[in-house]
Design a protein around this motif. Structure first.
Motif, PDB file in Angstrom:
ATOM      1  N   VAL A 179       0.965  -1.247   0.087  1.00 32.51           N
ATOM      2  CA  VAL A 179       0.017  -0.158  -0.100  1.00 32.51           C
ATOM      3  C   VAL A 179       0.946   1.366  -0.050  1.00 32.51           C
ATOM      4  O   VAL A 179       0.619   2.390  -0.851  1.00 32.51           O
ATOM      5  N   GLN A 180       1.755   1.245   0.929  1.00 37.06           N
ATOM      6  CA  GLN A 180       2.913   2.494   0.936  1.00 37.06           C
ATOM      7  C   GLN A 180       3.318   2.638  -0.387  1.00 37.06           C
ATOM      8  O   GLN A 180       3.584   3.668  -0.783  1.00 37.06           O
ATOM      9  N   MET A 181       4.096   1.582  -1.004  1.00 37.64           N
ATOM     10  CA  MET A 181       4.882   1.575  -2.151  1.00 37.64           C
ATOM     11  C   MET A 181       4.233   2.185  -3.177  1.00 37.64           C
ATOM     12  O   MET A 181       4.586   2.688  -4.110  1.00 37.64           O
ATOM     13  N   VAL A 182       2.738   1.550  -3.452  1.00 37.14           N
ATOM     14  CA  VAL A 182       2.144   1.903  -4.627  1.00 37.14           C
ATOM     15  C   VAL A 182       1.558   3.345  -4.515  1.00 37.14           C
ATOM     16  O   VAL A 182       1.522   4.068  -5.601  1.00 37.14           O
ATOM     17  N   THR A 183       1.528   4.039  -3.194  1.00 35.60           N
ATOM     18  CA  THR A 183       0.891   5.245  -2.981  1.00 35.60           C
ATOM     19  C   THR A 183       2.041   6.295  -3.409  1.00 35.60           C
ATOM     20  O   THR A 183       1.907   7.196  -3.930  1.00 35.60           O
ATOM     21  N   GLY A 236     -16.195 -11.698  -4.774  1.00 31.93           N
ATOM     22  CA  GLY A 236     -15.715 -10.508  -5.445  1.00 31.93           C
ATOM     23  C   GLY A 236     -15.651  -9.109  -4.701  1.00 31.93           C
ATOM     24  O   GLY A 236     -14.650  -8.247  -5.106  1.00 31.93           O
ATOM     25  N   ALA A 237     -16.504  -8.925  -3.655  1.00 28.26           N
ATOM     26  CA  ALA A 237     -16.443  -7.648  -2.971  1.00 28.26           C
ATOM     27  C   ALA A 237     -15.238  -7.725  -2.165  1.00 28.26           C
ATOM     28  O   ALA A 237     -14.406  -6.629  -1.924  1.00 28.26           O
ATOM     29  N   ILE A 238     -14.857  -8.826  -1.567  1.00 31.13           N
ATOM     30  CA  ILE A 238     -13.655  -9.034  -0.665  1.00 31.13           C
ATOM     31  C   ILE A 238     -12.378  -8.839  -1.464  1.00 31.13           C
ATOM     32  O   ILE A 238     -11.546  -8.097  -0.722  1.00 31.13           O
ATOM     33  N   ILE A 239     -12.136  -9.571  -2.474  1.00 30.22           N
ATOM     34  CA  ILE A 239     -10.928  -9.198  -3.182  1.00 30.22           C
ATOM     35  C   ILE A 239     -10.772  -7.929  -3.766  1.00 30.22           C
ATOM     36  O   ILE A 239      -9.699  -7.056  -3.680  1.00 30.22           O
ATOM     37  N   ALA A 240     -11.697  -7.276  -4.144  1.00 28.35           N
ATOM     38  CA  ALA A 240     -11.808  -5.690  -4.525  1.00 28.35           C
ATOM     39  C   ALA A 240     -11.481  -5.014  -3.110  1.00 28.35           C
ATOM     40  O   ALA A 240     -10.600  -4.008  -3.321  1.00 28.35           O
ATOM     41  N   GLY A 241     -12.014  -5.196  -2.299  1.00 31.61           N
ATOM     42  CA  GLY A 241     -11.731  -4.349  -1.093  1.00 31.61           C
ATOM     43  C   GLY A 241     -10.304  -4.697  -0.658  1.00 31.61           C
ATOM     44  O   GLY A 241      -9.594  -3.463  -0.152  1.00 31.61           O
ATOM     45  N   LYS A 242      -9.678  -5.798  -0.511  1.00 32.93           N
ATOM     46  CA  LYS A 242      -8.253  -6.267  -0.058  1.00 32.93           C
ATOM     47  C   LYS A 242      -7.498  -5.329  -1.110  1.00 32.93           C
ATOM     48  O   LYS A 242      -6.342  -4.953  -0.578  1.00 32.93           O
ATOM     49  N   PHE A 243      -7.671  -5.302  -2.189  1.00 34.17           N
ATOM     50  CA  PHE A 243      -6.929  -4.623  -3.235  1.00 34.17           C
ATOM     51  C   PHE A 243      -7.234  -2.996  -3.749  1.00 34.17           C
ATOM     52  O   PHE A 243      -7.115  -2.579  -4.736  1.00 34.17           O
ATOM     53  N   SER A 244      -8.077  -2.517  -2.614  1.00 38.03           N
ATOM     54  CA  SER A 244      -8.725  -1.002  -2.960  1.00 38.03           C
ATOM     55  C   SER A 244      -7.740  -0.001  -3.314  1.00 38.03           C
ATOM     56  O   SER A 244      -8.057   0.840  -4.182  1.00 38.03           O
ATOM     57  N   PHE A 245      -6.573  -0.235  -2.689  1.00 39.10           N
ATOM     58  CA  PHE A 245      -5.504   0.866  -2.849  1.00 39.10           C
ATOM     59  C   PHE A 245      -5.267   0.815  -4.443  1.00 39.10           C
ATOM     60  O   PHE A 245      -4.453   2.021  -4.952  1.00 39.10           O
ATOM     61  N   LEU A 246      -5.247  -0.214  -5.139  1.00 44.01           N
ATOM     62  CA  LEU A 246      -4.605  -0.299  -6.565  1.00 44.01           C
ATOM     63  C   LEU A 246      -5.587   0.360  -7.463  1.00 44.01           C
ATOM     64  O   LEU A 246      -5.100   0.936  -8.430  1.00 44.01           O
ATOM     65  N   PHE A 247      -7.178   0.458  -7.341  1.00 47.54           N
ATOM     66  CA  PHE A 247      -7.907   0.814  -8.362  1.00 47.54           C
ATOM     67  C   PHE A 247      -7.738   2.331  -8.161  1.00 47.54           C
ATOM     68  O   PHE A 247      -8.609   2.917  -9.413  1.00 47.54           O
ATOM     69  N   ALA A 248      -6.941   2.934  -7.651  1.00 52.64           N
ATOM     70  CA  ALA A 248      -6.941   4.473  -7.975  1.00 52.64           C
ATOM     71  C   ALA A 248      -6.264   4.696  -9.398  1.00 52.64           C
ATOM     72  O   ALA A 248      -5.888   5.790  -9.915  1.00 52.64           O
TER      73      ALA A 248
END
Length: 760
Positions: A179-183, A236-248
């Motif tokens: 999360v920190q590295m992607v940000t 589907g909602a769980i995996i999207a929530g786990k990787f929500s930081f990527l969808f920006a």
């Protein structure tokens, strides 16, 4: 973190108690322990504000919320199953699988490691397969259980590639660090993992056209159908929530989720109306609701998708459990219920000519629109700044209008009272919906401003936004037109044709059957074809030749098989398997001690192709000796890719275990055929457990030692090699399900004296 660790460990503790307790007592202990875990998770969620990590797990807001939800659903199913399943053979096995699935789902939502997350994602499909095939004597249950396993494994392929790309890009498996590295260091290629993650969620969440596994999984026990709403079908909602930081940084994944979701929502709900089987109707209802959930993911409303997932999961799980009582009552009632859809589309019965169309039309269109706008303005004033949420407003309006219209049909004798009660109820419902979306926002998005970025990415392309609105509007208008003409004395001729196609479920089951038959024919064709052109392509791909290829490496290519020499090794094991296999394996160990693996690029392609080629041949194998003869070269080819002789033991172990089990089978049954006898789960439970463990090793399942050489090879592979490796990995899973697990199911033969291990 001790308390949080105990929560995850409790389901495993419950499984351990099964070794010492009688089945009825074990079921009660399992229910009590699940209840304790739920209460502890609820305490952590409500009264513990600290976030922390424990080994590979992270206890954050979203993880503890979902853990409480999973344990609540699991507790209800545990309690219901105590009586519902008490007369079933394999009662203890059922509760062990129930505890194992609960533990796996907890690991999934709390994981802070990409490989642990992927392992839980993968094992979800494996455990579900054994739950769906619990009625192992019913061959239909086995067939549709296999379809569920194949669909879930296909979803695993997508997530595996995403995990591989993320690790190669950032060099870490820890999600919190990611999360920190992607940000701080976003990449232009992050849209590829987000697209793959959405695709994996679409497959697991039974979106059309991948919905058939869910609808036809009803051959399994009713509590299992309820359990699927604890984080399996709504994953589907769980995996999207786990990787929500990527969808920006997404480009196409959210748009794909919305378009597939809207088609699934409409078709799933429509097909639900055509079913005369209560469980199948509930299955299609779940498909439609999961379509709505993926639509919410598609517009960036991840928090709303999580709330939808939990609200629908609890409701539908209890509805599935209630369906068991309905089925029992229906068996006692000789009256066959009428098909209301048939009456409406074909017979045209039940029309309402006295309905004041203008009055009801004005209320059902204007009032819901006003209520939707008011509720969103009260709780989320900035909601109207983004394009994507406007689609949610549109669907909220249309859905609310349909609700009021149905209320008026029921209470047409008192239209004013009906209108008032409907409006008040609708306002309360919408308020709760929007409020929960606002409250859960902080759980889903790990840092401030991420929600706004995701909203901007969702339908950032004006063409996709207009297309989404157009599809939504067309589908709603077509539905309303059909409803309007269904109430006329001279209906449209399209109704009969529409009913005919919908009653066949739009031919999706027939299409799946054709695809399955075609796949097996293709596998048989490819398995008996050397495909030497592919190996030649591997040699000339990099422009390298084998002029200086050491001759002693040819010996290594025989005992650590490499295509095409692997065909000779495979033949010898198949022809003289009891005698040749130990000798070939021993000489393989000796060869690795004295011969160095050559470092040629073309060998990587040959090794990758060896895995795929022999995995295909394993799919059509008929016996232990045939299966082992293909597994040996398929698995050991990974040594050429990883360049690590230490992996030899990990890769030899699966085929060695299956070799020993095959010898025992031949001794007991006087044949090593996969299809000669069935019912091993009933008659030989210890043997069956060992067979499953050996098979999971053979198909490179995460959490198994054999997976690490495979993943190491993936990290070193280029795009073409990775494609061959991942396809071979998928085929190994198919091979185990079709061949090695065949003796587990079916009715035991009366002319065979089954003899289990340790029970002779």
């Amino acid at each position: 973190m001790v308390l949080e660790a105990i929560i995850v460990a409790i389901p495993l503790l419950s499984i351990i108690t099964s070794l010492f307790l009688e089945k009825r007592l074990y079921s009660k202990v399992s229910t009590i322990l699940t209840g304790i875990a739920f209460l502890l998770s609820l305490y952590v969620f409500l009264f513990t504000n600290k976030e922390g990590s424990f080994i590979f797990l992270r206890f954050d807001g979203l993880g503890t919320l979902l853990a409480s939800y999973i344990l609540l659903v699991s507790l209800v199913i545990h309690k219901y199953s105590e009586n519902y399943m008490k007369d079933e053979q394999g009662f203890k096995r059922y509760f062990i699988l129930l505890d194992l699935m609960t533990w796996n789902l907890l690991t999934l939502v709390l994981s802070n490691h990409l490989l642990v997350l992927f392992a839980s994602w993968h094992l979800m499909g494996v455990i579900l397969y054994f739950l769906l095939t619990f009625n192992n004597r019913r061959w239909q249950a086995v067939e549709w259980g296999r379809l569920a396993l194949f669909t879930h494994r296909l979803a695993d392929v997508s997530l595996l590639i995403a995990v591989l790309l993320l690790y190669k890009q950032y060099g870490t498996f820890e999600i919190s660090k990611l999360v920190q590295m992607v940000t701080t260091e976003p990449s232009d290629t992050l849209w590829i993992p987000t697209l793959l993650i959405i695709l994996s969620g679409i497959l697991k969440s039974a979106q059309i056209p991948f919905h058939v596994w869910l609808v036809y999984s009803m051959e399994g026990p009713t509590p299992v159908s309820a359990l699927m709403h604890a984080g399996i079908v709504n994953a589907g909602a769980i995996i999207a929530g786990k990787f929500s930081f990527l969808f920006a940084y997404d480009l196409y994944g959210l748009s794909l989720s919305f378009l597939v979701g809207i088609i699934t929502a409409v078709l799933g709900s429509t097909l639900m109306l055509m079913q005369n089987d209560v469980k199948k109707a509930l299955g299609y209802s779940t498909v439609g609701q999961m379509g709505y959930m993926m639509m919410e993911v598609g517009v960036g409303a991840f928090a709303l998708a999580i709330y939808h997932m939990m609200a629908h999961g609890i409701f539908k799980a209890t509805l599935f459990l209630s369906s068991g009582g309905v089925i029992h009552e229906a068996r006692k009632d000789p009256n066959i219920p009428r098909d209301e859809v048939y009456d409406a589309l074909i017979k045209k019965e039940g029309t309402y000519k006295d309905m004041p169309t203008v009055f009801y039309g004005a209320i059902t269109l204007l009032v819901p629109l006003i209520l939707v706008l008011i509720t969103h303005y009260i709780f989320k004033p900035d909601f109207f700044k983004y394009q994507a949420p406007l689609i949610l407003l549109f669907f909220g309006w249309i859905t609310s209008a349909q609700v009021l219209l149905n209320l008026f049909k029921v209470g047409r004798e008192k239209p004013l009272l009906t209108a008032f009660l409907g409006i008040v109820s609708l306002f309360v419902l919408l308020s709760i919906y929007v409020l929960m979306s606002h409250l859960l926002r902080g759980f889903v998005f790990p840092y401030e401003g991420l929600q706004e970025k995701v909203y901007e990415r969702a339908f950032s392309n004006p063409v996709l936004f207009i297309l989404g609105i157009a599809i939504s509007l067309i589908l709603v208008l077509v539905g309303w037109i059909l409803i309007y003409f269904a109430n006329r004395e001279e209906p449209l001729k399209v109704h009969l044709s529409l009913y005919a196609h919908l009653s066949r479920e739009l031919y999706f089951p027939d299409l799946y059957k054709l695809i399955g038959e075609g796949f097996m024919k293709l596998a048989r064709l490819l398995s008996f074809t050397s495909l030497s052109a592919v190996s030649a392509y591997g040699v000339f791909y990099t422009g390298e030749t084998s002029e200086n290829f050491p001759l002693d490496a040819l010996i290594l290519a025989f005992f650590i098989p490499l295509f095409p020499i692997s065909l000779i090794t495979s033949y010898l094991i198949r022809r003289f398997w009891i005698y040749s296999y130990p000798l070939i394996a021993l000489l393989g160990v000796i060869s690795l001690e004295f011969i160095k693996i050559p470092n040629y690029e073309f060998l990587y392609y040959l090794a990758s192709f060896t895995l795929l080629f022999h995995s295909l041949r394993a799919v059509v194998s008929q016996s232990f000796k045939e299966g082992i003869s293909e597994l040996y070269p398929a698995l050991l080819s990974l040594i050429w890719l990883s360049k690590k002789e230490a992996y030899f033991a990990f890769l030899l172990l699966p085929s060695a275990l299956l070799y020993l089990l095959g010898i025992y089978t031949k001794r007991v049954l006087h044949t090593d055929s996969f299809y000669y006898a069935g019912g091993f789960i009933e008659k030989m439970p210890i043997y069956s457990l060992l067979l499953v463990i050996a098979s999971l090793q053979a198909c490179l399942t995460p959490f198994m030692p054999s997976f690490y050489p495979f993943f190491d090879a993936l990290l070193k592979a280029n795009a073409l090699q990775a494609a061959l490796l991942i396809t071979g990995w998928f085929m190994l899973g198919v091979a185990m399900a079709l061949t090695a697990w065949s003796p587990l199911h079916g009715r035991p033969r009366e002319d065979i004296n089954y003899s289990d291990l340790l029970r002779r």
